[in-house]
Design a protein around this motif. Structure first.
Motif, PDB file in Angstrom:
ATOM      1  N   ILE A   4       0.965  -1.062  -0.102  1.00 29.69           N
ATOM      2  CA  ILE A   4      -0.129  -0.020  -0.052  1.00 29.69           C
ATOM      3  C   ILE A   4       1.011   1.445   0.015  1.00 29.69           C
ATOM      4  N   GLU A   5       0.918   1.909  -1.170  1.00 28.38           N
ATOM      5  CA  GLU A   5       2.133   2.977  -1.388  1.00 28.38           C
ATOM      6  C   GLU A   5       1.489   3.864  -2.549  1.00 28.38           C
ATOM      7  N   ASP A   6       1.754   5.166  -2.190  1.00 25.41           N
ATOM      8  CA  ASP A   6       1.076   6.088  -3.409  1.00 25.41           C
ATOM      9  C   ASP A   6       2.148   6.347  -4.317  1.00 25.41           C
ATOM     10  N   GLU A   7       3.348   6.238  -4.068  1.00 25.63           N
ATOM     11  CA  GLU A   7       4.469   6.696  -4.811  1.00 25.63           C
ATOM     12  C   GLU A   7       4.771   5.556  -5.834  1.00 25.63           C
ATOM     13  N   GLU A   8       4.251   5.918  -7.090  1.00 28.50           N
ATOM     14  CA  GLU A   8       4.600   4.668  -8.312  1.00 28.50           C
ATOM     15  C   GLU A   8       5.983   4.406  -8.292  1.00 28.50           C
ATOM     16  N   LEU A  48       3.088  -1.428   4.259  1.00 29.05           N
ATOM     17  CA  LEU A  48       2.359  -0.312   4.425  1.00 29.05           C
ATOM     18  C   LEU A  48       3.006   1.014   4.509  1.00 29.05           C
ATOM     19  N   ASP A  49       2.730   1.943   3.476  1.00 26.96           N
ATOM     20  CA  ASP A  49       3.256   3.401   3.868  1.00 26.96           C
ATOM     21  C   ASP A  49       2.753   3.989   4.817  1.00 26.96           C
ATOM     22  N   LEU A  50       3.304   4.936   5.504  1.00 22.09           N
ATOM     23  CA  LEU A  50       2.571   5.855   6.672  1.00 22.09           C
ATOM     24  C   LEU A  50       2.068   7.050   5.878  1.00 22.09           C
ATOM     25  N   GLY A  51       2.638   7.754   4.978  1.00 21.90           N
ATOM     26  CA  GLY A  51       2.034   8.832   4.420  1.00 21.90           C
ATOM     27  C   GLY A  51       1.195   8.428   3.042  1.00 21.90           C
ATOM     28  N   LEU A  52      -0.167   8.547   3.230  1.00 19.28           N
ATOM     29  CA  LEU A  52      -0.926   8.242   2.199  1.00 19.28           C
ATOM     30  C   LEU A  52      -1.817   9.183   2.111  1.00 19.28           C
ATOM     31  N   THR A  97      12.566   2.331   7.312  1.00 20.25           N
ATOM     32  CA  THR A  97      12.873   3.780   6.972  1.00 20.25           C
ATOM     33  C   THR A  97      13.197   3.878   5.631  1.00 20.25           C
ATOM     34  N   LYS A  98      12.535   5.131   4.986  1.00 22.13           N
ATOM     35  CA  LYS A  98      12.712   5.131   3.523  1.00 22.13           C
ATOM     36  C   LYS A  98      14.016   6.407   3.841  1.00 22.13           C
ATOM     37  N   PRO A  99      14.843   6.463   2.663  1.00 27.01           N
ATOM     38  CA  PRO A  99      14.998   5.409   1.603  1.00 27.01           C
ATOM     39  C   PRO A  99      15.380   4.021   2.136  1.00 27.01           C
TER      40      PRO A  99
HETATM   41 CA    CA Z   1       3.701   8.330   0.447  1.00 27.08          CA
END
Ligand code: CA
Length: 218
Positions: A4-8, A48-52, A97-99
């Motif tokens: 679940i991630e908004d960045e393609e 699961l991405d935190l910032g969606l 943690t990203k990256p």
């Molecule tokens: Ca995001």
């Protein structure tokens, strides 16, 4: 595996690595669609991405926990966010943690899956201070009141301490035994699960041994 991630760009990269390793990756770009995917596809793990946009990762994780024990690995943009979400005790199994290196992410998922697919242990009951910890039913029975069922991970942690009662176990040892990977520096994961256990099992005699780790006294 559901991502679940908004960045393609991140989704494409993660997909490439997971497919190379033989996993099937289902990508959902929003929390709402992610929840549907977890419900419909019954995945073996969730990234699961935190910032969606819309429903954030914290809320998505809470909702997943309302109906599923699937391992959830949270992806966060900053180290500082890990402290924040760990403090919220939303029931995630791990944090990256990203990256992040996609290779490390694959390793974490593999560790989580290996753990959940291990042959079930011989059922046994360990009694600690009037608490019965039952590995067959994966429940804990207090001396009074109803049995309590911690999450899968919380139970594994409690069982590890109970099986080794009398011994002081370091956070690194606990991570390796319960989470199944070598220590990457995420000892907070252990602390938050201990905190959750203490909250759910009020009075369970898990001792903090300062500067070392945890133990259940013999
Ligand atoms: Ca995001």
């Amino acid at each position: 595996v559901v991502l679940i991630e908004d960045e393609e760009a991140i989704a494409d990269l993660v997909r490439m690595y997971f497919e190379q390793e033989g996993y099937r990756l289902i990508h959902a770009p929003t929390g709402e669609r992610g929840l549907d995917a977890v419900r419909d596809r019954d995945p073996r793990a969730v990234l699961l991405d935190l910032g969606l946009p819309g429903m954030d990762g914290i809320e998505v994780c809470r909702r997943i926990r309302g109906f599923s024990d699937v391992p959830v690995i949270m992806l966060t943009a900053r180290d500082a966010e890990v402290d924040k979400i760990v403090g919220l005790e939303i029931g995630a199994d791990d944090y990256v943690t990203k990256p992040f290196s996609p290779r490390e992410l694959v390793a974490r998922v593999r560790a989580v899956l290996r753990r959940s697919e291990e042959a079930p242990r011989t059922a046994a009951v360990v009694e600690v201070d009037g608490w019965e910890i039952d590995s067959g039913r994966r429940e804990v029975r207090p001396s009074e009141g109803d049995p309590i069922r911690p999450t899968a991970r919380e139970f594994d942690l409690l069982w590890y301490l109970a099986e080794n009662r009398g011994l002081v176990l370091s956070r690194g040892q606990i991570l390796e035994a319960v989470w199944g990977y070598d220590y990457f520096g995420e000892t907070r994961t252990v602390d938050v699960h201990i905190r959750q256990l203490r909250k759910k099992l009020d009075g369970i005699p898990i001792e903090t041994v300062w500067g070392v780790g945890y133990r259940i006294a013999d």
